[in-house]
Design an enzyme around this catalytic site. Structure first.
Site, PDB file in Angstrom:
ATOM      1  CB  ILE A  19      -0.936   0.010   1.225  1.00  0.00           C
ATOM      2  CG1 ILE A  19      -2.115   1.087   1.031  1.00  0.00           C
ATOM      3  CG2 ILE A  19      -0.243   0.288   2.443  1.00  0.00           C
ATOM      4  CD1 ILE A  19      -3.064   0.814  -0.147  1.00  0.00           C
ATOM      5  CB  SER A  41      11.274  -0.324   5.179  1.00  0.00           C
ATOM      6  OG  SER A  41      11.040  -1.571   4.705  1.00  0.00           O
ATOM      7  NE  ARG A  42      12.286  -4.399  12.777  1.00  0.00           N
ATOM      8  CZ  ARG A  42      11.315  -3.718  13.474  1.00  0.00           C
ATOM      9  NH1 ARG A  42      10.177  -3.899  12.796  1.00  0.00           N
ATOM     10  NH2 ARG A  42      11.428  -3.346  14.674  1.00  0.00           N
ATOM     11  CE  LYS A  95      -7.970  -0.324   3.990  1.00  0.00           C
ATOM     12  NZ  LYS A  95      -8.179  -1.641   3.864  1.00  0.00           N
ATOM     13  CG  ASP A 173      -7.276  -4.933   5.008  1.00  0.00           C
ATOM     14  OD1 ASP A 173      -6.725  -4.319   5.987  1.00  0.00           O
ATOM     15  OD2 ASP A 173      -6.853  -5.006   3.895  1.00  0.00           O
TER      16      ASP A 173
END
Length: 313
Positions: A19, A41-42, A95, A173
């Protein structure tokens, strides 16, 4: 926007998944209000953008960044939002805004106490047909509502195990997108009265849901969410009124009244979200409407559980 803040406003994007790459990054690239200054970010960042492995590392290294946009799954989002608010950052939540309603209410209290903006974003409310649909319905009597929100989970959520784990919402979702439109165009009209939730035998969240709402003796409303759709996606809301039917299709981007297509907005959902975030920061306000999440919580509370076939991605 306050004169003490730079323009465009530096923002950090936390959680670089599908997303974020598909929607947030392009929206920020086209924004006059915000500039993407860093990310967290990993598993790989964004080319040309400063990347940190954790939110804590970002907050330590970049105290000059006044805003963060949180795009990680809902379960870990509360801790991240709490840390960002404690550091004095304005926060935008992808969201759903939290794994529970209590989390959202608590974050709002924290944001108000810290004097920062908290924006619980609902991207589908920004679809081009939603605002004109709301305006048309404002003086109409609603008689019946039917929602169909059906898609192929393998197409839209490939390999995303978190959606099948407790707190991941499963089919809600995407289904919460429909509920966000419903609660926008018909605010306060409906409450849930029954639900049937189909759970794959090997998963903790539902793959399908059928919901029934009421808004009084003469209003009927139903919704069907399904992740087992084959063929074209169906994202549609039909509303029967005393002045004729209204229909939103393609996730709310197209609006039809009495069968005739109406003019719809063209800004785009995520550019509109960031424009709204900018307005809220400028006015020192927050927007944390939890109405769509309340319907989901009610569905889990009232829902009759049905066992379905195992799902394998």
């Amino acid at each position: 926007m306050s004169s003490s803040l730079p323009r465009p406003l530096p923002v950090a994007l936390v959680g670089i998944g599908k997303i974020a790459r598909d929607q947030h990054v392009p929206a920020l690239a086209g924004s006059d209000a915000f500039a993407l200054a860093a990310c967290v970010s990993r598993s790989g960042g964004i080319e040309g953008i400063e990347t940190h492995a954790t939110l804590e590392a970002l907050l330590d290294a970049r105290p000059d960044i006044p805003a963060v946009s949180l795009c990680m799954p809902p379960v870990p989002r509360f801790a991240a939002a709490r840390a960002a608010i404690a550091a004095g950052k304005h926060v935008m939540l992808e969201k759903p805004p939290g794994a529970t309603i209590a989390e959202v209410l608590r974050l709002r209290q924290m944001a108000d106490g810290a004097g920062v903006t908290l924006f619980a974003s609902w991207h589908s409310r920004m679809a081009g047909g939603v605002a004109p649909a709301k305006a048309w319905l404002a003086d109409k009597r609603v008689r019946r509502i039917r929602i169909d929100w059906k898609e192929d989970v393998r197409k839209w959520h490939p390999g995303q195990e978190w959606i099948w784990e407790a707190g991941g919402l499963g089919v809600f979702d995407p289904g919460i997108n429909a509920l966000s439109i419903l609660t926008e165009i018909c605010p306060g009209l409906l409450h849930l009265t029954a639900a049937t939730l189909t759970f794959p035998e090997n998963r903790d969240t539902p793959i399908a849901a059928d919901l029934t709402f009421t808004g009084g003796d003469d209003v009927e409303a139903t919704a069907g969410f399904d992740w087992r759709q084959e063929g074209d996606d169906i994202w549609q809301i039909e509303v029967e009124t005393d002045a004729g039917p209204l229909r939103l299709t393609e996730g709310g981007s197209r609006l039809f009244i009495d069968g005739a297509e109406q003019e719809a907005g063209t800004l785009g959902e995520y550019p509109a979200l960031y424009a709204r975030f900018d307005e809220l920061i400028a006015g020192r306000h927050s927007d944390t409407d939890a109405a769509p999440l309340i319907h989901v919580a009610d569905a889990f509370m009232l829902g009759r559980r049905v066992a379905g076939a195992a799902f394998h991605d």
